[in-house]
Motif scaffolding. Structure first.
Motif, PDB file in Angstrom:
ATOM      1  N   PHE A 322      54.617 -20.096 102.376  1.00 10.35           N
ATOM      2  CA  PHE A 322      55.206 -21.559 102.235  1.00 10.35           C
ATOM      3  C   PHE A 322      55.744 -21.357 100.361  1.00 10.35           C
ATOM      4  CE2 PHE A 322      52.211 -21.980 105.820  1.00 10.35           C
ATOM      5  CZ  PHE A 322      52.922 -22.219 106.567  1.00 10.35           C
ATOM      6  N   TYR A 323      56.936 -22.540 100.928  1.00 12.38           N
ATOM      7  CA  TYR A 323      57.894 -22.723  99.609  1.00 12.38           C
ATOM      8  C   TYR A 323      58.029 -24.318  99.422  1.00 12.38           C
ATOM      9  CZ  TYR A 323      59.153 -17.866  99.956  1.00 12.38           C
ATOM     10  OH  TYR A 323      58.813 -16.304  99.234  1.00 12.38           O
ATOM     11  N   LEU A 324      58.772 -24.477  98.675  1.00  9.34           N
ATOM     12  CA  LEU A 324      58.407 -26.215  98.427  1.00  9.34           C
ATOM     13  C   LEU A 324      59.776 -26.159  97.894  1.00  9.34           C
ATOM     14  CD1 LEU A 324      55.950 -27.865  97.013  1.00  9.34           C
ATOM     15  CD2 LEU A 324      56.058 -27.741  99.260  1.00  9.34           C
ATOM     16  N   HIS A 325      60.934 -27.056  99.193  1.00 11.51           N
ATOM     17  CA  HIS A 325      62.222 -27.423  97.896  1.00 11.51           C
ATOM     18  C   HIS A 325      62.696 -28.674  97.530  1.00 11.51           C
ATOM     19  CE1 HIS A 325      64.602 -23.419  99.355  1.00 11.51           C
ATOM     20  NE2 HIS A 325      63.480 -23.285  98.756  1.00 11.51           N
ATOM     21  N   PHE A 326      63.101 -29.585  96.930  1.00 10.53           N
ATOM     22  CA  PHE A 326      63.479 -30.793  97.176  1.00 10.53           C
ATOM     23  C   PHE A 326      65.072 -31.440  97.007  1.00 10.53           C
ATOM     24  CE2 PHE A 326      59.828 -28.531  94.043  1.00 10.53           C
ATOM     25  CZ  PHE A 326      59.203 -29.732  93.351  1.00 10.53           C
ATOM     26  N   GLN A 327      64.678 -32.207  97.839  1.00 15.76           N
ATOM     27  CA  GLN A 327      66.434 -32.876  98.467  1.00 15.76           C
ATOM     28  C   GLN A 327      66.897 -34.108  97.817  1.00 15.76           C
ATOM     29  OE1 GLN A 327      67.288 -34.004 102.375  1.00 15.76           O
ATOM     30  NE2 GLN A 327      69.481 -33.654 102.436  1.00 15.76           N
ATOM     31  N   PRO A 328      67.449 -34.308  96.395  1.00 17.32           N
ATOM     32  CA  PRO A 328      67.739 -35.539  95.466  1.00 17.32           C
ATOM     33  C   PRO A 328      67.993 -36.623  96.923  1.00 17.32           C
ATOM     34  CG  PRO A 328      69.050 -33.600  94.650  1.00 17.32           C
ATOM     35  CD  PRO A 328      68.429 -33.209  96.555  1.00 17.32           C
ATOM     36  N   LYS A 329      67.690 -37.559  95.794  1.00 18.46           N
ATOM     37  CA  LYS A 329      67.921 -39.272  96.492  1.00 18.46           C
ATOM     38  C   LYS A 329      69.224 -39.851  95.111  1.00 18.46           C
ATOM     39  CE  LYS A 329      63.940 -39.912  98.997  1.00 18.46           C
ATOM     40  NZ  LYS A 329      62.706 -39.943  99.472  1.00 18.46           N
ATOM     41  N   LYS A 545      71.536 -30.124  99.076  1.00 16.21           N
ATOM     42  CA  LYS A 545      71.019 -29.972 100.648  1.00 16.21           C
ATOM     43  C   LYS A 545      69.759 -29.891  99.852  1.00 16.21           C
ATOM     44  CE  LYS A 545      71.461 -25.043  99.775  1.00 16.21           C
ATOM     45  NZ  LYS A 545      72.258 -23.412 100.535  1.00 16.21           N
ATOM     46  N   ALA A 546      68.363 -29.390 100.462  1.00 15.10           N
ATOM     47  CA  ALA A 546      67.603 -28.901  99.752  1.00 15.10           C
ATOM     48  C   ALA A 546      67.173 -27.482  99.211  1.00 15.10           C
ATOM     49  CB  ALA A 546      66.114 -29.372 100.318  1.00 15.10           C
ATOM     50  N   LEU A 547      66.675 -27.720  97.592  1.00 13.45           N
ATOM     51  CA  LEU A 547      67.078 -26.859  96.107  1.00 13.45           C
ATOM     52  C   LEU A 547      65.470 -26.414  96.250  1.00 13.45           C
ATOM     53  CD1 LEU A 547      69.775 -28.607  94.037  1.00 13.45           C
ATOM     54  CD2 LEU A 547      70.085 -26.937  96.328  1.00 13.45           C
ATOM     55  N   PRO A 548      65.332 -24.891  95.383  1.00  9.88           N
ATOM     56  CA  PRO A 548      63.957 -24.412  94.741  1.00  9.88           C
ATOM     57  C   PRO A 548      64.252 -25.522  93.474  1.00  9.88           C
ATOM     58  CG  PRO A 548      65.540 -22.458  95.245  1.00  9.88           C
ATOM     59  CD  PRO A 548      66.701 -24.203  96.135  1.00  9.88           C
ATOM     60  N   LYS A 549      63.480 -25.069  92.830  1.00  9.12           N
ATOM     61  CA  LYS A 549      62.563 -25.959  92.040  1.00  9.12           C
ATOM     62  C   LYS A 549      63.873 -25.961  90.785  1.00  9.12           C
ATOM     63  CE  LYS A 549      58.660 -27.343  88.837  1.00  9.12           C
ATOM     64  NZ  LYS A 549      59.298 -26.442  88.099  1.00  9.12           N
TER      65      LYS A 549
END
Length: 566
Positions: A322-329, A545-549
Motif C-alpha cells: 500500500f502507498y499513501l498519496h496526498f491531494q492538495p487543498k 491529482k493525489a501525489l506521492p509525498k
C-alpha cells in the motif's frame, strides 16, 4: 489397519496439498497417485488460494510453517471463504502447540504429523472426504433438501449431462414465500406450484421437468432448447405472468418472483459447477429489476477478482504494497496550499493498481478494514510528522476514518500514542468521517469523536450532500470542517437551485464556526462560483491529482498557488 487395496473404495474428490518444500510435495504426490483423489499441489498459500478459486476443492492438506502466509493464516482464510471445505495440518510435532488454536476454533479438522505413514495418511484423507460429504448432507437436511424430490432432481441433472446434449437449468424463487406461508396457510405453495407447472407445460418445450421443495425453491430442467433467445423470451413470459396480480390464486393475489438460469455445458460442465454458477446468477445487480437473469461468466470473473483481492489484503499489509498519496487543498482567500487529504493506493502484484473504493468496500465486508485502518493511521501520522519538518507552514492533513474504527476507543489510544511518539501538534491532523459512520451507532460514534476532539484533532464530515439527514448532524457533532460532495459541485454551474443551496450552506456553516471544503472541483467555472459564495478550500483535479509525498512537497514550495491555471 486397512490394507492398501481398501483405499480403492475411498471417496473420490478434489484434494489440495500445500507445502513450500518441493521434496515433500513430490513424496505426497507419489503417496496419493493410486488413490481416487484428484490431487492439486501448491508451493505456497497464495498459489493454493488461486487453485481454490479455480476448482471445487473439498479437502485441504497444508503445511504449518510457510513464508509470507502461514498454514494457519491459509486455513483461517479458507474457513472464512469456503466454510464447507475440510482442512487438515500436516506438519512436525513441534508445531502442534501453535496449531491448537486452529483445532479449537474448528478451522482445522485434524493435525497430522510429519513424517507420515502412507496408509494412515490415505485413511485420514479418506476420512476427511467422508466428513465433507456428511456435513454437506447434514446441511441439506437443515435446508430441507434431504427428501426424495431433491435426489430425483440431482439424478435428473446427472442424466442430462450423461446424454451429452445442451440443456437449460432454471431456478425460481418466490421471495416472499415465508410471509405467504405464514399468512395464507401451508397449502399456498401447492396452489402456486400447480400454476407454475401449468405455465411450464404451456410455455416450455415438451419434456421440461419441474422440481419443487418445501422451502419454496423450484428448479426447471429444459432439455434440448432451440436457442437462448427463445428460452429467455419464454421464461420472461412465465415470470411476467407469475408476477402480475391474479385474482384466481387462492390465498394471494400478488407474488414476488425472480428467476435465474444457466445453460449446460457452456455455463458449467458438471452438475456441481452448473448449480454453483446458477446460484451466482442471483447476485447480479439487476436481477431485482429484470426479475430474470442468466449466469454471466463475466460475473464469475468479477467474483474471482474480488476473492483474489480479499485474499491478498493481509499479505499486502505485511509486504508494504500500500502507498499513501496526498491531494492538495487550496485555501481560496490566500490562494495557498496549506493542507491536504491522504489517500491510500494499492498496486497489486498481479492485478495492478486497484481502485481504493473497490478494495475498501471489500475489506469492510469481512472486517479487514480494521487492519487497513490501523496501518493507514500509523503511516499517515509518520508522514505528517515528516511533512511538518519539511514545511512548518502546513496547517492540516486529513485522514479518512471508517465506521468500524469508531466502534471502540482503540482508535483514540492509537492517536494518543502516535502523537506522543512523534511529538506532533494534534492540530495538524484532521479526521474525515462519512454519514455511514453515524448511522451504525450514533451515541458510540459521538463518544469516540469527542474523545478524539479532546486530543486536539479536527473532525470533518465527508461526502456532504449524498445522505438524507446530514443537516441534523451538524449541530450535534463536534464538526470543524464540512466537505461538499462532488455531486453538488458538478451541478453548481448549470443549476440555480444548487447554487442557492451551496451559498446558504456555506453561510450557515460559517455561522456555526465550520469551514467548508469543496471536493471534486474540475473546471474554472466551479472555482469562480465557490469563491463568490465564500467557500474556504478547494480540492480536485482542476488543481492537482493525489501525489506521492516527494511531488506534494514540491507543490508546497510553489506558493502562492495560481488558481486560474489548470
Amino acid at each position: 489397519m486397512k490394507s492398501q487395496q481398501s483405499h480403492v473404495k475411498a471417496l473420490a474428490g478434489k484434494l489440495l496439498v500445500v507445502d513450500d518444500e518441493p521434496n515433500i510435495l513430490s513424496s505426497l504426490k507419489r503417496c496419493l497417485v493410486k488413490t481416487p483423489f484428484e490431487v492439486y499441489v501448491a508451493n505456497n498459500a497464495q498459489e493454493g488460494l488461486a487453485i481454490m478459486q479455480e476448482h471445487n476443492i473439498q479437502v485441504v492438506l497444508s503445511d504449518f510453517r510457510m513464508p509470507h502466509m502461514s498454514g494457519a493464516e491459509l486455513i483461517e482464510q479458507i474457513k472464512s471463504t469456503y466454510p464447507d471445505v475440510i482442512s487438515m495440518v500436516l506438519s512436525g510435532f513441534a508445531d502442534f502447540d501453535s496449531a491448537i488454536g486452529l483445532l479449537n476454533s474448528g478451522a482445522a479438522h485434524k493435525f497430522l504429523r510429519k513424517p507420515w505413514n502412507n496408509r494412515d495418511l490415505i485413511d485420514e484423507i479418506d476420512g476427511a472426504f467422508t466428513e465433507y460429504h456428511t456435513r454437506l448432507l447434514n446441511k441439506r437436511v437443515l435446508e430441507g433438501e434431504h427428501n426424495p424430490e431433491y435426489y430425483a432432481f440431482e439424478q435428473a441433472v446427472r442424466d442430462q449431462f450423461e446424454m451429452q446434449q445442451e440443456f437449460c437449468l432454471v431456478s425460481l424463487k418466490i421471495k416472499d414465500y415465508d410471509f405467504l406461508e405464514q399468512h395464507a396457510g401451508p397449502n399456498i405453495f401447492k396452489g402456486l406450484l400447480t400454476e407454475i407447472r401449468g405455465l411450464v407445460n404451456s410455455e416450455l418445450p415438451q419434456g421440461s421437468q419441474t422440481f419443487a421443495f418445501d422451502s419454496g425453491k423450484i428448479f426447471i430442467i429444459i432439455p434440448d432448447y432451440e436457442s437462448e433467445a427463445i428460452i429467455h423470451s419464454r421464461l420472461s413470459a412465465i415470470n411476467h405472468k407469475l408476477n402480475e396480480p391474479n385474482t384466481q390464486r387462492q390465498g394471494c393475489v400478488k407474488i414476488n418472483c425472480v428467476m435465474g438460469y444457466a445453460l449446460a455445458p457452456s455455463d458449467g460442465d458438471s452438475p456441481s459447477s452448473l448449480l454453483e454458477n446458477l446460484r451466482s446468477a442471483f447476485s447480479v445487480d439487476n436481477v431485482e429489476k429484470e426479475r430474470l437473469c442468466r449466469f454471466d461468466s463475466a460475473l464469475r470473473d468479477v467474483q474471482r477478482r474480488q476473492l483474489k483481492i480479499k485474499n491478498s489484503i493481509n499479505g499486502a499489509l505485511r509486504e508494504n504494497q500500500f502507498y499513501l498519496h496526498f491531494q492538495p487543498k487550496v485555501h481560496l482567500p490566500e490562494q495557498k496550499i496549506d493542507s491536504a487529504e491522504i489517500l491510500i493506493r494499492w498496486q497489486h502484484k498481479e492485478l495492478g493498481w486497484i481502485p481504493p473504493n473497490e478494495f475498501i468496500n471489500l475489506s469492510e465486508l469481512d472486517g479487514q478494514i480494521e487492519q487497513i485502518g490501523e496501518w493507514l493511521i500509523t503511516q499517515s501520522v509518520k508522514m505528517i510528522a515528516e511533512l511538518h519538518q519539511f514545511s512548518p507552514d502546513l496547517k492540516r492533513v486529513a485522514i479518512n476514518i471508517s465506521a468500524c474504527q469508531l466502534a471502540n476507543n482503540s482508535v483514540v489510544e492509537q492517536f494518543a500514542r502516535l502523537l506522543e511518539q512523534y511529538a506532533l501538534p494534534p492540530s495538524l491532523i484532521e479526521l474525515e468521517i462519512t454519514e455511514s459512520c453515524l448511522i451504525q451507532d450514533f451515541e458510540q460514534t459521538l463518544k469516540v469523536l469527542q474523545a478524539l476532539k479532546s486530543l486536539g484533532l479536527s473532525i470533518a464530515m465527508d461526502d456532504f450532500g449524498t445522505g438524507y439527514s446530514s443537516f441534523a448532524y451538524l449541530a450535534k457533532l463536534p464538526i470543524d470542517v464540512l466537505k461538499l460532495d462532488k455531486v453538488l459541485v458538478d451541478g453548481i454551474e448549470g443549476c440555480k437551485e444548487i447554487q442557492s443551496m451551496i451559498a446558504g450552506l456555506i453561510t450557515m456553516c460559517h455561522e456555526l464556526g465550520i469551514s467548508v471544503v469543496a471536493e471534486g472541483v474540475e473546471v474554472a467555472g466551479q472555482v469562480d462560483l465557490l469563491k463568490l459564495y465564500g467557500c474556504d478550500y478547494i480540492q480536485g483535479f482542476h488543481f492537482s491529482k493525489a501525489l506521492p509525498k516527494p511531488e506534494f512537497e514540491q507543490i508546497l514550495l510553489q506558493q502562492p498557488f495560481n488558481t486560474e491555471v489548470q
